[in-house]
Design a protein around this motif. Structure first.
Motif, PDB file in Angstrom:
ATOM      1  N   GLN A  38       0.846  -1.236   0.182  1.00 32.81           N
ATOM      2  CA  GLN A  38      -0.041   0.122  -0.057  1.00 32.81           C
ATOM      3  C   GLN A  38       0.771   1.250  -0.075  1.00 32.81           C
ATOM      4  N   HIS A  39       1.936   1.135   0.588  1.00 36.09           N
ATOM      5  CA  HIS A  39       2.858   2.300   0.817  1.00 36.09           C
ATOM      6  C   HIS A  39       3.306   2.652  -0.689  1.00 36.09           C
ATOM      7  N   TYR A  40       3.812   1.666  -1.308  1.00 34.47           N
ATOM      8  CA  TYR A  40       3.774   1.558  -2.866  1.00 34.47           C
ATOM      9  C   TYR A  40       2.938   2.231  -3.887  1.00 34.47           C
ATOM     10  N   TYR A  41       1.787   1.665  -3.372  1.00 31.73           N
ATOM     11  CA  TYR A  41       0.509   2.140  -4.240  1.00 31.73           C
ATOM     12  C   TYR A  41       0.384   3.550  -4.062  1.00 31.73           C
ATOM     13  N   ASN A  42       0.452   4.196  -2.992  1.00 27.65           N
ATOM     14  CA  ASN A  42       0.203   5.446  -2.569  1.00 27.65           C
ATOM     15  C   ASN A  42       1.230   6.496  -3.382  1.00 27.65           C
ATOM     16  N   LEU A  68       2.853   5.418  -6.097  1.00 34.00           N
ATOM     17  CA  LEU A  68       2.081   5.581  -7.724  1.00 34.00           C
ATOM     18  C   LEU A  68       1.363   6.544  -7.737  1.00 34.00           C
ATOM     19  N   GLU A  69       0.304   6.733  -6.868  1.00 30.31           N
ATOM     20  CA  GLU A  69      -0.689   7.582  -7.029  1.00 30.31           C
ATOM     21  C   GLU A  69      -0.304   8.747  -6.970  1.00 30.31           C
ATOM     22  N   LYS A  70       0.711   9.333  -6.149  1.00 33.74           N
ATOM     23  CA  LYS A  70       1.219  10.679  -6.105  1.00 33.74           C
ATOM     24  C   LYS A  70       2.010  11.022  -7.628  1.00 33.74           C
ATOM     25  N   ARG A  71       2.632  10.026  -8.126  1.00 29.88           N
ATOM     26  CA  ARG A  71       3.303  10.069  -9.413  1.00 29.88           C
ATOM     27  C   ARG A  71       2.177  10.169 -10.780  1.00 29.88           C
ATOM     28  N   LEU A 116       8.041  -0.192 -17.839  1.00 25.17           N
ATOM     29  CA  LEU A 116       9.136   0.465 -18.110  1.00 25.17           C
ATOM     30  C   LEU A 116       8.538   1.946 -17.956  1.00 25.17           C
ATOM     31  N   GLU A 117       7.495   2.371 -19.073  1.00 27.43           N
ATOM     32  CA  GLU A 117       7.185   3.631 -18.843  1.00 27.43           C
ATOM     33  C   GLU A 117       6.788   4.433 -17.797  1.00 27.43           C
ATOM     34  N   ASN A 118       6.043   3.608 -16.953  1.00 26.70           N
ATOM     35  CA  ASN A 118       5.781   3.986 -15.696  1.00 26.70           C
ATOM     36  C   ASN A 118       6.488   3.717 -14.490  1.00 26.70           C
ATOM     37  N   ASN A 119       7.769   3.296 -15.032  1.00 22.12           N
ATOM     38  CA  ASN A 119       8.626   2.652 -13.988  1.00 22.12           C
ATOM     39  C   ASN A 119       8.246   2.251 -12.525  1.00 22.12           C
ATOM     40  N   ILE A 120       7.223   1.073 -12.819  1.00 20.26           N
ATOM     41  CA  ILE A 120       6.535   0.365 -11.913  1.00 20.26           C
ATOM     42  C   ILE A 120       7.569  -1.004 -11.695  1.00 20.26           C
ATOM     43  N   ILE A 121       7.967  -0.945 -10.295  1.00 23.45           N
ATOM     44  CA  ILE A 121       8.761  -2.001  -9.855  1.00 23.45           C
ATOM     45  C   ILE A 121       8.113  -3.060  -9.293  1.00 23.45           C
ATOM     46  N   SER A 122       8.543  -4.395  -9.447  1.00 22.90           N
ATOM     47  CA  SER A 122       7.979  -5.556  -8.990  1.00 22.90           C
ATOM     48  C   SER A 122       8.728  -6.342  -8.085  1.00 22.90           C
ATOM     49  N   MET A 123       8.302  -7.235  -7.344  1.00 19.62           N
ATOM     50  CA  MET A 123       9.300  -8.431  -6.821  1.00 19.62           C
ATOM     51  C   MET A 123       9.075  -9.155  -8.130  1.00 19.62           C
ATOM     52  N   PRO A 124       9.751 -10.593  -7.894  1.00 19.06           N
ATOM     53  CA  PRO A 124       9.716 -11.535  -8.902  1.00 19.06           C
ATOM     54  C   PRO A 124       8.355 -11.636  -9.505  1.00 19.06           C
ATOM     55  N   ILE A 125       8.202 -11.466 -11.032  1.00 20.91           N
ATOM     56  CA  ILE A 125       6.931 -11.460 -11.631  1.00 20.91           C
ATOM     57  C   ILE A 125       6.715 -13.074 -11.634  1.00 20.91           C
ATOM     58  N   LYS A 126       5.305 -13.361 -11.472  1.00 16.97           N
ATOM     59  CA  LYS A 126       4.799 -14.733 -11.560  1.00 16.97           C
ATOM     60  C   LYS A 126       3.599 -14.786 -12.404  1.00 16.97           C
ATOM     61  N   PRO A 127       3.387 -15.804 -13.293  1.00 19.00           N
ATOM     62  CA  PRO A 127       2.215 -15.748 -14.196  1.00 19.00           C
ATOM     63  C   PRO A 127       0.683 -16.005 -13.359  1.00 19.00           C
ATOM     64  N   LYS A 128       0.958 -16.349 -12.199  1.00 16.05           N
ATOM     65  CA  LYS A 128      -0.494 -16.697 -11.324  1.00 16.05           C
ATOM     66  C   LYS A 128      -0.734 -15.094 -10.702  1.00 16.05           C
ATOM     67  N   ASN A 129       0.239 -14.283 -10.877  1.00 16.74           N
ATOM     68  CA  ASN A 129      -0.259 -12.830 -10.186  1.00 16.74           C
ATOM     69  C   ASN A 129      -0.562 -11.943 -11.377  1.00 16.74           C
ATOM     70  N   ILE A 130      -0.649 -12.568 -12.602  1.00 15.12           N
ATOM     71  CA  ILE A 130      -1.156 -11.638 -13.691  1.00 15.12           C
ATOM     72  C   ILE A 130      -2.293 -12.017 -14.547  1.00 15.12           C
ATOM     73  N   SER A 140      13.114   3.151  -7.315  1.00 10.70           N
ATOM     74  CA  SER A 140      11.687   3.743  -7.119  1.00 10.70           C
ATOM     75  C   SER A 140      11.878   5.141  -7.711  1.00 10.70           C
ATOM     76  N   TYR A 141      12.935   5.855  -7.514  1.00  7.60           N
ATOM     77  CA  TYR A 141      13.007   7.280  -7.652  1.00  7.60           C
ATOM     78  C   TYR A 141      13.913   7.654  -9.018  1.00  7.60           C
ATOM     79  N   SER A 142      14.452   6.451  -9.486  1.00  5.04           N
ATOM     80  CA  SER A 142      15.255   7.189 -10.586  1.00  5.04           C
ATOM     81  C   SER A 142      14.857   5.909 -11.904  1.00  5.04           C
ATOM     82  N   TYR A 143      14.535   6.422 -12.880  1.00  9.04           N
ATOM     83  CA  TYR A 143      13.953   5.795 -14.014  1.00  9.04           C
ATOM     84  C   TYR A 143      15.151   4.847 -14.377  1.00  9.04           C
ATOM     85  N   TYR A 144      16.250   5.453 -14.466  1.00 11.46           N
ATOM     86  CA  TYR A 144      17.753   4.640 -15.104  1.00 11.46           C
ATOM     87  C   TYR A 144      17.803   3.504 -14.059  1.00 11.46           C
TER      88      TYR A 144
END
Ligand SMILES: Nc1ncnc2c1ncn2[C@@H]1O[C@H](COP(=O)(O)OP(=O)(O)OP(=O)(O)O)[C@@H](O)[C@H]1O
Ligand SMILES: [Mg+2]
Length: 185
Positions: A44-48, A50-53, A120-134, A162-166
């Motif tokens: 939720q901290h991360y969602y907030n 992203l909301e600000k961004r 990439l465009e929104n610079n959304i960081i995730s933990m390991p990506i798994k097909p069950k979570n998509i 989280s702060y640097s697109y690079y």
């Protein structure tokens, strides 16, 4: 207080159960049933953040805050539905159906390319990506859109990505490559 009942459960992971929102068919409610709220707080901290961004929510269900339920605190999110109103199925489910994959490979690969670009465009960081979570949201014309419903955020002690697109994009590509290789499409 909102009452959640077993027949309205739409999905279940290792930690949480996900229910239809009894008062809003465009939303779902997630409650923790196994473990503590720590993961949820981080998410939720991360969602907030992203909301600000002011990112686009095209492929990530928007978070609408917490409400009280009979099962404890419930986190409200947009509910992902297919064109016909059915709750969307996970990519893991679709991939298990070899015939479906053979017949829809182009659409699935295109949806994956769109998701990667979106992250990439929104610079959304995730933990390991798994097909069950998509979830794979199907459209009337046979194409589909992927939505990440779980495991986003950055658990690094110093979350520079989280702060640097690079640095963020580098991390996203690393995660993506691992995920994509494991799909073996
Ligand atoms: N926004 C949503 N729209 C539709 N279905 C959803 C949504 N969010 C979650 N679900 C369904 O509920 C299931 C469980 O949710 P979620 O993945 O958040 O639980 P979890 O316990 O955190 O999972 P994990 O085991 O990966 O840690 C999902 O796999 C999916 O089937
Ligand atoms: Mg999950």
């Amino acid at each position: 207080m909102i009452t959640l009942s077993p027949p309205t459960m739409i999905g279940k992971g290792l930690h949480r159960e996900c229910f239809l929102h009894p008062e809003d068919k465009t939303k779902c409610i997630k409650v923790v049933v196994n473990g503590n709220q720590q993961e949820t707080d981080r998410e939720q901290h991360y969602y907030n953040f992203l909301e600000k961004r002011k990112i686009s929510w095209e492929m990530l269900p928007r978070f609408h805050g917490n409400i009280e339920t009979n099962m404890g605190p419930g986190a409200v999110f947009d509910l992902i539905r297919d064109h016909d109103g059915k709750v969307s199925n996970s990519l893991e489910n679709y991939l298990a159906d070899k015939d479906y994959v053979t017949q829809n490979k182009k659409h699935i690969l295109l949806a994956l390319a769109h998701l990667k670009l979106y992250l990439l465009e929104n610079n959304i960081i995730s933990m390991p990506i798994k097909p069950k979570n998509i979830l794979y949201q199907t459209k009337q014309d046979g194409t589909g859109t992927l939505h990440i419903v779980d495991n986003i955020g950055n658990a690094d002690f110093i979350p520079i990505a989280s702060y640097s697109y690079y640095f963020g994009n580098k991390k996203i590509i690393r995660r993506w490559n691992r995920f994509f290789t494991a799909l073996a499409l």
